[in-house]
Design an enzyme around this catalytic site. Structure first.
Site, PDB file in Angstrom:
ATOM      1  N   LYS A 212      -2.672  -0.884   6.661  1.00 29.81           N
ATOM      2  CA  LYS A 212      -3.647  -1.953   6.384  1.00 29.81           C
ATOM      3  C   LYS A 212      -4.085  -2.544   7.708  1.00 29.81           C
ATOM      4  O   LYS A 212      -3.319  -2.541   8.680  1.00 29.81           O
ATOM      5  CB  LYS A 212      -2.995  -3.054   5.540  1.00 29.81           C
ATOM      6  CG  LYS A 212      -3.994  -3.953   4.844  1.00 29.81           C
ATOM      7  CD  LYS A 212      -4.457  -3.350   3.541  1.00 29.81           C
ATOM      8  CE  LYS A 212      -5.553  -4.146   2.885  1.00 29.81           C
ATOM      9  NZ  LYS A 212      -5.795  -3.675   1.499  1.00 29.81           N
TER      10      LYS A 212
ATOM     11  N   ASN B  40     -16.098  -7.414  -4.961  1.00 31.17           N
ATOM     12  CA  ASN B  40     -16.149  -6.017  -5.411  1.00 31.17           C
ATOM     13  C   ASN B  40     -15.275  -5.764  -6.632  1.00 31.17           C
ATOM     14  O   ASN B  40     -15.729  -5.177  -7.620  1.00 31.17           O
ATOM     15  CB  ASN B  40     -15.743  -5.105  -4.240  1.00 31.17           C
ATOM     16  CG  ASN B  40     -15.647  -3.662  -4.668  1.00 31.17           C
ATOM     17  OD1 ASN B  40     -14.562  -3.172  -4.982  1.00 31.17           O
ATOM     18  ND2 ASN B  40     -16.772  -2.983  -4.736  1.00 31.17           N
TER      19      ASN B  40
ATOM     20  N   ASP C  83     -11.831  -4.067   2.062  1.00 32.80           N
ATOM     21  CA  ASP C  83     -10.948  -5.043   1.406  1.00 32.80           C
ATOM     22  C   ASP C  83     -11.739  -6.359   1.436  1.00 32.80           C
ATOM     23  O   ASP C  83     -12.965  -6.322   1.638  1.00 32.80           O
ATOM     24  CB  ASP C  83      -9.594  -5.154   2.131  1.00 32.80           C
ATOM     25  CG  ASP C  83      -8.546  -5.898   1.308  1.00 32.80           C
ATOM     26  OD1 ASP C  83      -7.959  -5.292   0.413  1.00 32.80           O
ATOM     27  OD2 ASP C  83      -8.331  -7.113   1.535  1.00 32.80           O
TER      28      ASP C  83
ATOM     29  N   GLN D  86       0.823  -1.217   0.000  1.00 30.35           N
ATOM     30  CA  GLN D  86       0.000   0.000   0.000  1.00 30.35           C
ATOM     31  C   GLN D  86       0.856   1.266   0.000  1.00 30.35           C
ATOM     32  O   GLN D  86       0.474   2.280  -0.585  1.00 30.35           O
ATOM     33  CB  GLN D  86      -0.917  -0.030   1.241  1.00 30.35           C
ATOM     34  CG  GLN D  86      -2.143   0.830   1.122  1.00 30.35           C
ATOM     35  CD  GLN D  86      -3.287   0.155   0.365  1.00 30.35           C
ATOM     36  OE1 GLN D  86      -3.594  -1.004   0.588  1.00 30.35           O
ATOM     37  NE2 GLN D  86      -3.915   0.876  -0.545  1.00 30.35           N
TER      38      GLN D  86
HETATM   39  P1  NDP Z   1     -14.423  -9.282  -1.798  1.00 27.68           P
HETATM   40  O1  NDP Z   1     -14.505  -9.806  -0.427  1.00 27.68           O
HETATM   41  O2  NDP Z   1     -15.488  -8.387  -2.309  1.00 27.68           O
HETATM   42  O3  NDP Z   1     -14.294 -10.478  -2.849  1.00 27.68           O
HETATM   43  C1  NDP Z   1     -13.239 -11.396  -2.772  1.00 27.68           C
HETATM   44  C2  NDP Z   1     -13.481 -12.493  -3.789  1.00 27.68           C
HETATM   45  O4  NDP Z   1     -12.355 -13.332  -3.842  1.00 27.68           O
HETATM   46  C3  NDP Z   1     -14.659 -13.383  -3.430  1.00 27.68           C
HETATM   47  O5  NDP Z   1     -15.236 -13.873  -4.613  1.00 27.68           O
HETATM   48  C4  NDP Z   1     -13.995 -14.489  -2.635  1.00 27.68           C
HETATM   49  O6  NDP Z   1     -14.734 -15.700  -2.636  1.00 27.68           O
HETATM   50  C5  NDP Z   1     -12.690 -14.644  -3.359  1.00 27.68           C
HETATM   51  N1  NDP Z   1     -11.647 -15.068  -2.411  1.00 27.68           N
HETATM   52  C6  NDP Z   1     -11.220 -14.398  -1.325  1.00 27.68           C
HETATM   53  N2  NDP Z   1     -10.287 -15.100  -0.659  1.00 27.68           N
HETATM   54  C7  NDP Z   1     -10.154 -16.231  -1.350  1.00 27.68           C
HETATM   55  C8  NDP Z   1      -9.336 -17.358  -1.171  1.00 27.68           C
HETATM   56  N3  NDP Z   1      -8.475 -17.458  -0.140  1.00 27.68           N
HETATM   57  N4  NDP Z   1      -9.427 -18.350  -2.093  1.00 27.68           N
HETATM   58  C9  NDP Z   1     -10.308 -18.259  -3.138  1.00 27.68           C
HETATM   59  N5  NDP Z   1     -11.116 -17.208  -3.345  1.00 27.68           N
HETATM   60  C10 NDP Z   1     -11.026 -16.212  -2.466  1.00 27.68           C
HETATM   61  O7  NDP Z   1     -12.998  -8.572  -1.906  1.00 27.68           O
HETATM   62  P2  NDP Z   1     -12.459  -7.521  -2.984  1.00 27.68           P
HETATM   63  O8  NDP Z   1     -13.064  -7.812  -4.312  1.00 27.68           O
HETATM   64  O9  NDP Z   1     -12.610  -6.182  -2.390  1.00 27.68           O
HETATM   65  O10 NDP Z   1     -10.909  -7.856  -2.995  1.00 27.68           O
HETATM   66  C11 NDP Z   1     -10.321  -8.769  -3.921  1.00 27.68           C
HETATM   67  C12 NDP Z   1      -8.835  -8.504  -4.023  1.00 27.68           C
HETATM   68  O11 NDP Z   1      -8.628  -7.155  -4.488  1.00 27.68           O
HETATM   69  C13 NDP Z   1      -8.040  -8.598  -2.718  1.00 27.68           C
HETATM   70  O12 NDP Z   1      -6.730  -9.040  -3.011  1.00 27.68           O
HETATM   71  C14 NDP Z   1      -7.980  -7.145  -2.244  1.00 27.68           C
HETATM   72  O13 NDP Z   1      -6.893  -6.932  -1.384  1.00 27.68           O
HETATM   73  C15 NDP Z   1      -7.782  -6.445  -3.579  1.00 27.68           C
HETATM   74  N6  NDP Z   1      -8.130  -5.029  -3.649  1.00 27.68           N
HETATM   75  C16 NDP Z   1      -9.352  -4.571  -3.265  1.00 27.68           C
HETATM   76  C17 NDP Z   1      -9.666  -3.233  -3.374  1.00 27.68           C
HETATM   77  C18 NDP Z   1     -11.001  -2.698  -3.041  1.00 27.68           C
HETATM   78  O14 NDP Z   1     -11.216  -1.489  -3.249  1.00 27.68           O
HETATM   79  N7  NDP Z   1     -11.942  -3.488  -2.576  1.00 27.68           N
HETATM   80  C19 NDP Z   1      -8.667  -2.256  -3.858  1.00 27.68           C
HETATM   81  C20 NDP Z   1      -7.441  -2.861  -4.319  1.00 27.68           C
HETATM   82  C21 NDP Z   1      -7.191  -4.191  -4.189  1.00 27.68           C
HETATM   83  P3  NDP Z   1     -15.677 -16.046  -1.368  1.00 27.68           P
HETATM   84  O15 NDP Z   1     -16.726 -14.970  -1.323  1.00 27.68           O
HETATM   85  O16 NDP Z   1     -16.218 -17.399  -1.651  1.00 27.68           O
HETATM   86  O17 NDP Z   1     -14.759 -15.995  -0.177  1.00 27.68           O
HETATM   87  O1  2IT Z   2      -5.856  -2.752  -1.388  1.00 24.44           O
HETATM   88  C1  2IT Z   2      -6.411  -1.642  -1.479  1.00 24.44           C
HETATM   89  O2  2IT Z   2      -5.892  -0.716  -2.108  1.00 24.44           O
HETATM   90  C2  2IT Z   2      -7.719  -1.471  -0.850  1.00 24.44           C
HETATM   91  N1  2IT Z   2      -8.253  -2.422  -0.288  1.00 24.44           N
HETATM   92  C3  2IT Z   2      -8.386  -0.130  -0.874  1.00 24.44           C
HETATM   93  C4  2IT Z   2      -7.839   0.754   0.224  1.00 24.44           C
HETATM   94  C5  2IT Z   2      -8.534   2.073   0.402  1.00 24.44           C
HETATM   95  O3  2IT Z   2      -8.116   2.775   1.336  1.00 24.44           O
HETATM   96  O4  2IT Z   2      -9.444   2.417  -0.353  1.00 24.44           O
END
Ligand code: NDP
Ligand code: 2IT
Length: 444
Positions: A126, A240, A166, A111
């Site tokens: 984080k 997301n 997250d 980050q």
């Molecule tokens: P969500 O919780 O909305 O979705 C995560 C997705 O990934 C779900 O479909 C989940 O399945 C799956 N998942 C999570 N952990 C595992 C695992 N160990 N094995 C298999 N599938 C898994 O999270 P986000 O979409 O927000 O985040 C996804 C990724 O993006 C993460 O790495 C996060 O750090 C990164 N990220 C997120 C940001 C944000 O703004 N939200 C910004 C930048 C990066 P299930 O529901 O079945 O667990």
């Molecule tokens: O990994 C990431 O950049 C996030 N989960 C978003 C962090 C934030 O402060 O919006």
């Protein structure tokens, strides 16, 4: 031994039980070699790499809450305030049973560089907990979030540390945490981002990470003589980031054909139906089997497998280390030309190397998923001026930021003789601003 090797060895010895943190440090420090070697004595005397790999502060706390049966449950809460050289600590909160201090440190370390790349004044942090929101009632989630914030609220603030979503932390969790912060601290301020629109959230924050990933990918393809239009995309995750990556891919004329969750994955050759995916995941919080049940063109498979599908572009949007060397080989053999990370560190170091060596355009998450945190910083600006901007205004700023991040990473790679290596370019460009600020602020 070179200064970089010396610090790598010491970080490894000191954090031996934290493989994800070591993986992130390994990648960044190796990319920084040409920058460090150009001025090794100064970096060494200032212990710059020792300081940048050591969090400014780490919090670990007990989170007790009562479940629906009246049983007390105890989770562990974390917040790692990694680096505040360029702004208040900023970064999400992960709620997942796999969370431990090493995972939060890896995410906090990434980050720092990501937030620098956005060009906005935000430091790196984080947090999270080993709490699993899956299968919990709304009341149980609220009880956890309130207990978590009861401790965390002593350490954060709109000008100190601003958490966000997250994995496992979405609009519902942010709402409960915000309510508890306000109640205890008695201030109405932008202490969290990803808030609901009725209480200070920003339009386009929900979409920002996925949309930003596609804006970045579009620019990277364009600058390499290609076009996102018409491309078949394999997407992992169904949360997301994945949902809004699919939505923007379709808007740009590409076709996402897969999504996955922790139990299985979907292949939908007609293209992912985003409205249905939102209904299954955002409204019903159900498994992908429900998507397959409602969509005749979709095939559901148990377990892992999205990277076996023939695609032009792969967008890993689930979690760390979900794309390994075997997956990279399969992607290359199937003609994949571009991998852009929506998740944080979803590609293993070996897989990244293989993809780059085989001519695949590779966008590292700290650059290509920075649209989420960038839009969080835009939410902070709106909160500070107590105004809200239109969707179009936020979305156009997001697009500009993503295009700029691509060019900053691209330029830095060219300056150091590694043109096309966006991993090195992003690490170098992110590092330069943080180091400049750290140097100016003395030994702190
Ligand atoms: P969500 O919780 O909305 O979705 C995560 C997705 O990934 C779900 O479909 C989940 O399945 C799956 N998942 C999570 N952990 C595992 C695992 N160990 N094995 C298999 N599938 C898994 O999270 P986000 O979409 O927000 O985040 C996804 C990724 O993006 C993460 O790495 C996060 O750090 C990164 N990220 C997120 C940001 C944000 O703004 N939200 C910004 C930048 C990066 P299930 O529901 O079945 O667990
Ligand atoms: O990994 C990431 O950049 C996030 N989960 C978003 C962090 C934030 O402060 O919006």
């Amino acid at each position: 031994m070179s200064y970089v090797d010396d610090v790598l060895a010491r970080v490894k010895a000191k954090n031996a039980s934290e493989p994800e943190f070591l993986q992130a440090v390994d990648e960044v420090l190796n990319s920084l070699r040409p920058v460090i070697e150009a001025n090794e004595e100064k970096f060494k005397r200032d212990a710059l790499l020792e300081r940048i790999t050591e969090p400014e502060r780490q919090l670990k706390f007990r989170v007790p809450w009562v479940d629906d049966k009246g049983q007390v449950q105890v989770n562990t809460g974390y917040r790692v305030q990694f680096n505040s050289a360029i702004g208040p600590y900023k970064g999400g909160i992960r709620l997942h049973p796999s969370v431990n201090i090493g995972i939060i440190k890896f995410l906090g370390f990434e980050q720092v560089f990501k937030n620098s790349l956005t060009g906005l004044p935000i430091g790196g942090g984080k947090g999270g907990s080993d709490f699993d929101p899956k299968g919990k009632s709304d009341r149980e989630v609220m009880a956890f979030c309130q207990s978590f914030m009861t401790e965390l609220c002593k350490h954060i603030g709109a000008d100190t540390d601003v958490p966000a979503g997250d994995i496992g932390t979405g609009a519902r969790e942010i709402g409960y945490m915000y309510g508890q912060y306000k109640r205890i601290r008695n201030v109405y301020e932008g202490v969290l981002t990803g808030k609901g629109l009725s209480y200070g959230g920003s339009l386009a924050r929900t979409e920002a990470t996925g949309y930003g990933l596609l804006y970045f990918t579009e620019e990277m393809l364009k600058c390499n003589g290609s076009d996102i239009k018409g491309k078949i995309c394999a997407v992992s995750g169904a949360g997301n980031v994945a949902i809004y990556a699919c939505e923007k891919a379709i808007q740009l004329g590409a076709k996402p054909v897969t999504v996955s969750d922790s139990t299985g994955w979907i292949y939908d050759p007609e293209g992912i139906d985003v409205a249905l995916l939102k209904e299954v995941k955002e409204v019903k919080r159900a498994r992908l089997t429900e998507y397959a049940a409602a969509r005749p063109s979709a095939q559901y498979h148990e377990g892992k497998g999205v990277w076996t599908v023939k695609c032009d572009v792969a967008l890993p949007c689930a979690t760390q280390n979900e794309l390994n060397l075997d997956d990279a080989k399969t992607l290359v053999a199937n003609g994949c030309k571009c991998v852009a990370e929506g998740a944080n560190m979803p590609t293993t170091l070996e897989a990244t190397k293989y993809l780059q060596e085989n001519g695949v355009l590779f966008a590292p998450g700290k650059a290509s998923n920075a649209g989420g945190v960038a839009t969080s910083a835009l939410e902070m600006s709106q909160n500070s001026e107590r105004l809200s901007w239109t969707f179009e205004e936020v979305d156009s700023k997001l697009k500009n930021i993503m295009v700029n991040i691509f060019h900053n990473a691209d330029d830095a790679a060219k300056r150091y003789g590694v043109a096309g290596d966006y991993v090195a370019g992003a690490n170098i460009a992110g590092f330069e601003k943080v180091v400049d600020a750290m140097n100016a602020q003395g030994i702190v």
